[in-house]
Design a protein around this motif. Structure first.
Motif: not given
Length: 242
Positions: A211-221
């Motif tokens: 899982i990319s960092v971009k996709k992981y950061s979307i979880l917080f969003t």
């Protein structure tokens, strides 16, 4: 903080134990900063406290953007945590003081802050994939903007506060109230022990599973969107005089 863990482990090639100690230094400095900031807000002047803490944050972030290397990285991160703790305590105290005239100001400050957090976590994933220095540099610029907002929009509360107000607050702290505060503090500790796993172990686990960092950061969003969406409904569960 997920970016911090990923940067220490994946880029600087340090162990998760070292990353954990780094986060501990940051969190410890932030907790100490919260304590000091709360005490100074009661005893000292309001706006100079905010200026000093914000300038400390800006300096540490700009240095992190220029020199994101080991072993300077954890030192500057700890410096950032201390400044952030003092600033958070002073702003939260400021909002609590203004709550006397506007009962909703603290809640409004909370959910609007979460909007910023959701946007920031989304952008941090994108910036991190480009360069870690962009994460710290852009954060420093935002805190520089916050400094101008504090200077132009915040009103000093020094003349409005008195020792009588502080004494009446301390006199109202009976055993029952202290018990509630202790229970609330214990609950917050348990919540943050669980929440911090997203900032440390889970971030590395997810990226290791493709899982990319971009996709992981979307979880917080997504999490932030839920907070903002449910906030108006949750506040209705509490009496207006609380």
């Amino acid at each position: 903080m997920p970016v911090t863990t990923l940067y220490i482990h994946n880029v600087l090639h340090m162990s998760l134990v070292i990353a954990g100690y780094t986060l501990l230094l940051f969190s410890g400095a932030m907790a100490l900063g919260n304590f000091v900031g709360g005490r100074l807000f009661d005893k000292w002047r309001t706006k100079p406290l905010m200026y000093i803490s914000t300038v400390t944050i800006i300096i540490s972030l700009f240095l992190l953007a220029l020199y994101p290397y080991w072993p300077l990285y954890p030192i500057l991160l700890t410096m950032y945590g201390a400044g952030l703790g003092i600033l958070n305590a002073s702003i939260n105290s400021y909002l609590a003081f203004l709550q006397k005239s506007d009962a909703n100001i603290f809640n409004n400050g909370y959910w609007t802050a979460n909007i910023g957090m959701g946007l920031a976590t989304f952008l941090s994933g994108i910036l991190f994939s480009i360069n870690i220095q962009l994460v710290f540099g852009s954060s420093a610029v935002l805190f520089l903007l916050a400094l101008f907002i504090i200077k132009s929009q915040f009103v000093s509360t020094d003349a409005l506060r008195s020792s009588d107000t502080e004494n009446s607050f301390h006199n109202s702290l009976n055993k029952r109230t202290l018990g509630y505060i202790s229970l609330l503090s214990l609950t917050m500790i348990i919540i943050w022990v669980c929440y911090e796993q997203w900032n440390s172990n889970v971030s590395v686990l997810m990226t290791n599973n493709g899982i990319s960092v971009k996709k992981y950061s979307i979880l917080f969003t997504i999490s932030t969107v839920e907070i903002v969406a449910f906030q108006p409904f949750i506040i209705r569960l509490f009496p207006k005089n609380v």
